[in-house]
Design an enzyme around this catalytic site. Structure first.
Site, mmCIF file in Angstrom:
data_model
loop_
_atom_site.group_PDB
_atom_site.id
_atom_site.type_symbol
_atom_site.label_atom_id
_atom_site.label_comp_id
_atom_site.label_asym_id
_atom_site.label_seq_id
_atom_site.Cartn_x
_atom_site.Cartn_y
_atom_site.Cartn_z
ATOM 1 N N GLU A 45 0.839 -1.209 0.000
ATOM 2 C CA GLU A 45 0.000 0.000 0.000
ATOM 3 C C GLU A 45 0.873 1.258 0.000
ATOM 4 O O GLU A 45 0.613 2.216 -0.736
ATOM 5 C CB GLU A 45 -0.898 -0.011 1.234
ATOM 6 C CG GLU A 45 -1.704 1.263 1.427
ATOM 7 C CD GLU A 45 -2.138 1.447 2.867
ATOM 8 O OE1 GLU A 45 -2.444 2.596 3.240
ATOM 9 O OE2 GLU A 45 -2.155 0.456 3.625
ATOM 10 N N ASP A 49 0.761 3.884 -3.247
ATOM 11 C CA ASP A 49 0.386 5.291 -3.119
ATOM 12 C C ASP A 49 1.345 6.170 -3.909
ATOM 13 O O ASP A 49 0.935 7.126 -4.582
ATOM 14 C CB ASP A 49 0.390 5.667 -1.636
ATOM 15 C CG ASP A 49 0.072 7.133 -1.414
ATOM 16 O OD1 ASP A 49 -1.025 7.563 -1.798
ATOM 17 O OD2 ASP A 49 0.918 7.848 -0.841
ATOM 18 N N ASP A 118 -7.047 1.210 0.461
ATOM 19 C CA ASP A 118 -5.707 0.694 0.765
ATOM 20 C C ASP A 118 -5.354 -0.490 -0.138
ATOM 21 O O ASP A 118 -4.231 -0.585 -0.649
ATOM 22 C CB ASP A 118 -5.640 0.248 2.225
ATOM 23 C CG ASP A 118 -5.699 1.418 3.205
ATOM 24 O OD1 ASP A 118 -5.559 2.572 2.765
ATOM 25 O OD2 ASP A 118 -5.896 1.155 4.403
ATOM 26 N N GLU A 121 -4.446 0.531 -3.710
ATOM 27 C CA GLU A 121 -3.065 1.010 -3.801
ATOM 28 C C GLU A 121 -2.090 -0.170 -3.766
ATOM 29 O O GLU A 121 -1.088 -0.181 -4.505
ATOM 30 C CB GLU A 121 -2.772 1.970 -2.651
ATOM 31 C CG GLU A 121 -3.510 3.299 -2.768
ATOM 32 C CD GLU A 121 -3.331 4.184 -1.553
ATOM 33 O OE1 GLU A 121 -3.635 5.385 -1.653
ATOM 34 O OE2 GLU A 121 -2.890 3.686 -0.492
#
Length: 227
Positions: A45, A49, A118, A121
């Site tokens: 995650e 991002d 989450d 990502e």
């Protein structure tokens, strides 16, 4: 490792054929079910991002070569925020393949915006580690394409815009009133009314007060500006 039938179907919806299937398995594994031999998706995650951010920064610069940093920043935030990631996750039914602990499953974890965002990502990071930046970029542009095209409108904060509309016409700032609340305590649903001094009002329903307020303000502003 071979992917299960449901993960193969998800990979097809995503549009990426994993050479290292274990990356996808990790990307959909929540911390509530992780163990020493079953790592969760938190590190992915973190990476995803950053991958998403770079793709979006490049896409925005390419889409509007004359935009200033001040114009680009809110557009960027609208595209990479957790809500946008969760919406994409819902569109490709990522929730159906999440690996969750019993408590998360019982509390509706497959529909929770934070978990979906989450995991989305993490999936992007899995694609990146599996096949590189161009592959990840292709997945992002495929699933965020409409959002990138419409981001100028989406980036404007509805509550701020509605307040500016009211103040420009000598009205008090809008009020946001909770009209109804339903659902269980772990997954409440709120109906909020955005009301102006002149009597104009619109309602919206969402899984949080903030999102319901934003949606109600957007709906009211759209009606006012269409007159």
């Amino acid at each position: 490792m071979k992917l299960s039938a449901d993960l193969k179907a998800f990979a097809a919806r995503l549009g990426h054929d994993f050479k290292r299937p274990e990356l996808l398995v990790r990307a959909v594994t929540h911390s509530s079910i992780s163990s020493a031999t079953r790592p969760d998706n938190q590190r992915l995650e973190f990476l995803g991002d950053r991958v998403l951010g770079l793709v979006m920064a490049e896409a925005l610069l390419s889409a509007d070569k004359g935009a200033s940093e001040g114009q680009l920043a809110p557009r960027f935030n609208a595209l990479v925020r957790k809500e946008a990631c969760a919406e994409v996750a819902a569109q490709i039914d990522l929730g159906a393949v999440l690996k969750l602990g019993r408590s998360e499953m019982l509390s509706g974890g497959r529909r929770k915006q934070a978990l979906l965002g989450d995991a989305m990502e993490a999936v992007l990071a899995a694609v990146y580690q599996d096949a590189g930046f161009e592959a990840a970029r292709g997945v992002v542009l495929r699933h965020w394409g409409d959002r990138i095209a419409n981001v100028k409108a989406d980036a404007r904060d509805p509550k701020t815009a509605l307040q500016e509309w009211a103040q420009a016409r000598g009205q008090q700032p809008p009020k946001y009133v909770e009209v109804a609340r339903s659902g269980p305590d772990h997954a409440p649903v709120f109906t909020i009314a955005a009301r102006l001094q002149d009597g104009n009002e619109e309602q919206a329903t969402a899984g949080s007060k903030r999102h319901a307020e934003q949606a109600a303000a957007k709906a009211l502003l759209a009606r006012l500006e269409s007159k």
